[in-house]
Design a protein around this motif. Structure first.
Motif, PDB file in Angstrom:
ATOM      1  N   VAL A 224      46.850  -5.270  -6.955  1.00 39.45           N
ATOM      2  CA  VAL A 224      47.731  -5.635  -8.070  1.00 39.45           C
ATOM      3  C   VAL A 224      47.946  -7.144  -8.091  1.00 39.45           C
ATOM      4  O   VAL A 224      47.860  -7.789  -9.143  1.00 39.45           O
ATOM      5  CB  VAL A 224      49.070  -4.871  -7.982  1.00 39.45           C
ATOM      6  CG1 VAL A 224      50.101  -5.456  -8.937  1.00 39.45           C
ATOM      7  CG2 VAL A 224      48.857  -3.396  -8.251  1.00 39.45           C
ATOM      8  N   HIS A 225      48.191  -7.738  -6.930  1.00 43.56           N
ATOM      9  CA  HIS A 225      48.373  -9.189  -6.831  1.00 43.56           C
ATOM     10  C   HIS A 225      47.109  -9.918  -7.286  1.00 43.56           C
ATOM     11  O   HIS A 225      47.176 -10.893  -8.058  1.00 43.56           O
ATOM     12  CB  HIS A 225      48.735  -9.565  -5.391  1.00 43.56           C
ATOM     13  CG  HIS A 225      48.898 -11.030  -5.184  1.00 43.56           C
ATOM     14  ND1 HIS A 225      50.001 -11.727  -5.623  1.00 43.56           N
ATOM     15  CD2 HIS A 225      48.080 -11.943  -4.588  1.00 43.56           C
ATOM     16  CE1 HIS A 225      49.849 -12.997  -5.315  1.00 43.56           C
ATOM     17  NE2 HIS A 225      48.704 -13.151  -4.693  1.00 43.56           N
ATOM     18  N   TYR A 226      45.964  -9.455  -6.847  1.00 43.37           N
ATOM     19  CA  TYR A 226      44.676 -10.064  -7.190  1.00 43.37           C
ATOM     20  C   TYR A 226      44.433  -9.998  -8.699  1.00 43.37           C
ATOM     21  O   TYR A 226      44.014 -10.975  -9.315  1.00 43.37           O
ATOM     22  CB  TYR A 226      43.565  -9.348  -6.422  1.00 43.37           C
ATOM     23  CG  TYR A 226      42.197  -9.929  -6.599  1.00 43.37           C
ATOM     24  CD1 TYR A 226      41.801 -11.060  -5.896  1.00 43.37           C
ATOM     25  CD2 TYR A 226      41.285  -9.351  -7.476  1.00 43.37           C
ATOM     26  CE1 TYR A 226      40.540 -11.598  -6.051  1.00 43.37           C
ATOM     27  CE2 TYR A 226      40.020  -9.883  -7.637  1.00 43.37           C
ATOM     28  CZ  TYR A 226      39.645 -11.000  -6.930  1.00 43.37           C
ATOM     29  OH  TYR A 226      38.404 -11.536  -7.091  1.00 43.37           O
TER      30      TYR A 226
ATOM     31  N   THR B  67      47.169   2.529   4.493  1.00 42.77           N
ATOM     32  CA  THR B  67      46.101   1.557   4.224  1.00 42.77           C
ATOM     33  C   THR B  67      45.811   1.506   2.726  1.00 42.77           C
ATOM     34  O   THR B  67      45.639   0.423   2.151  1.00 42.77           O
ATOM     35  CB  THR B  67      44.817   1.932   4.995  1.00 42.77           C
ATOM     36  OG1 THR B  67      45.114   1.980   6.381  1.00 42.77           O
ATOM     37  CG2 THR B  67      43.703   0.945   4.727  1.00 42.77           C
ATOM     38  N   ILE B  68      45.786   2.662   2.086  1.00 45.96           N
ATOM     39  CA  ILE B  68      45.552   2.729   0.642  1.00 45.96           C
ATOM     40  C   ILE B  68      46.677   2.013  -0.106  1.00 45.96           C
ATOM     41  O   ILE B  68      46.425   1.226  -1.018  1.00 45.96           O
ATOM     42  CB  ILE B  68      45.421   4.195   0.181  1.00 45.96           C
ATOM     43  CG1 ILE B  68      44.170   4.835   0.792  1.00 45.96           C
ATOM     44  CG2 ILE B  68      45.388   4.290  -1.343  1.00 45.96           C
ATOM     45  CD1 ILE B  68      44.088   6.336   0.617  1.00 45.96           C
ATOM     46  N   GLN B  69      47.925   2.263   0.298  1.00 45.48           N
ATOM     47  CA  GLN B  69      49.073   1.629  -0.371  1.00 45.48           C
ATOM     48  C   GLN B  69      49.047   0.109  -0.191  1.00 45.48           C
ATOM     49  O   GLN B  69      49.343  -0.639  -1.126  1.00 45.48           O
ATOM     50  CB  GLN B  69      50.394   2.211   0.158  1.00 45.48           C
ATOM     51  CG  GLN B  69      50.605   3.667  -0.202  1.00 45.48           C
ATOM     52  CD  GLN B  69      50.520   3.934  -1.692  1.00 45.48           C
ATOM     53  OE1 GLN B  69      50.998   3.158  -2.508  1.00 45.48           O
ATOM     54  NE2 GLN B  69      49.892   5.033  -2.061  1.00 45.48           N
ATOM     55  N   GLN B  70      48.688  -0.356   0.995  1.00 46.01           N
ATOM     56  CA  GLN B  70      48.598  -1.798   1.238  1.00 46.01           C
ATOM     57  C   GLN B  70      47.499  -2.423   0.372  1.00 46.01           C
ATOM     58  O   GLN B  70      47.677  -3.504  -0.189  1.00 46.01           O
ATOM     59  CB  GLN B  70      48.337  -2.082   2.713  1.00 46.01           C
ATOM     60  CG  GLN B  70      49.519  -1.803   3.601  1.00 46.01           C
ATOM     61  CD  GLN B  70      49.169  -1.921   5.083  1.00 46.01           C
ATOM     62  OE1 GLN B  70      48.012  -2.050   5.460  1.00 46.01           O
ATOM     63  NE2 GLN B  70      50.196  -1.860   5.922  1.00 46.01           N
ATOM     64  N   PHE B  71      46.368  -1.744   0.285  1.00 46.98           N
ATOM     65  CA  PHE B  71      45.282  -2.269  -0.539  1.00 46.98           C
ATOM     66  C   PHE B  71      45.667  -2.274  -2.013  1.00 46.98           C
ATOM     67  O   PHE B  71      45.322  -3.201  -2.740  1.00 46.98           O
ATOM     68  CB  PHE B  71      43.987  -1.479  -0.323  1.00 46.98           C
ATOM     69  CG  PHE B  71      42.833  -2.065  -1.074  1.00 46.98           C
ATOM     70  CD1 PHE B  71      42.311  -3.294  -0.731  1.00 46.98           C
ATOM     71  CD2 PHE B  71      42.284  -1.388  -2.152  1.00 46.98           C
ATOM     72  CE1 PHE B  71      41.262  -3.850  -1.440  1.00 46.98           C
ATOM     73  CE2 PHE B  71      41.234  -1.937  -2.870  1.00 46.98           C
ATOM     74  CZ  PHE B  71      40.718  -3.167  -2.509  1.00 46.98           C
TER      75      PHE B  71
END
Length: 117
Positions: free
Chosen positions: A55-57, A46-50
């Motif tokens: 980064v994209h944001y 979950t941390i890696q997905q966030f």
């Protein structure tokens, strides 16, 4: 002519008249980075997905081709648990009144630190 000593935080740039003032500031900053028992522990995936979303944001919010060394500010909507899981050890300010955290990445190594995310 009096010599004025200046003790400066190498992260936020705040100056203090004495070494004791700087040490007090650094002790306060250290406390911001100690895990709070009230926060949920998130699974690593979950941390890696966030992190990927974050980064994209950030890339979307910065000007195109931004490699500027000037100050950039990015606000990110996140739960406190998400924010803390990613930025623990980099939190430099916390306002309990406004429930706001602030991380400062400063200096020549700031790009490398952010690249880790």
């Amino acid at each position: 002519m009096a010599i004025i000593s200046k003790f400066e935080c190498n992260v936020c740039g705040n100056s203090y008249k004495t070494n004791r003032g700087l040490k007090r500031h650094l002790n306060i900053v250290t406390k911001y980075n100690v895990s709070c028992p009230d926060l949920d522990t998130l699974p690593e995936n979950t941390i890696q997905q966030f992190k990927a979303i974050l980064v994209h944001y950030i890339h979307k919010q910065l000007p195109k081709g931004s490699k500027q060394l000037e100050k950039q500010s990015v606000s990110v909507p996140a739960t406190e648990s998400q924010f803390y899981a990613i930025f623990k050890n980099y939190i430099h300010y916390y306002s309990a009144l406004k429930n706001k955290y602030k991380c400062i990445f400063h200096g020549s190594s700031s790009n490398q630190l952010l690249a880790v995310f």
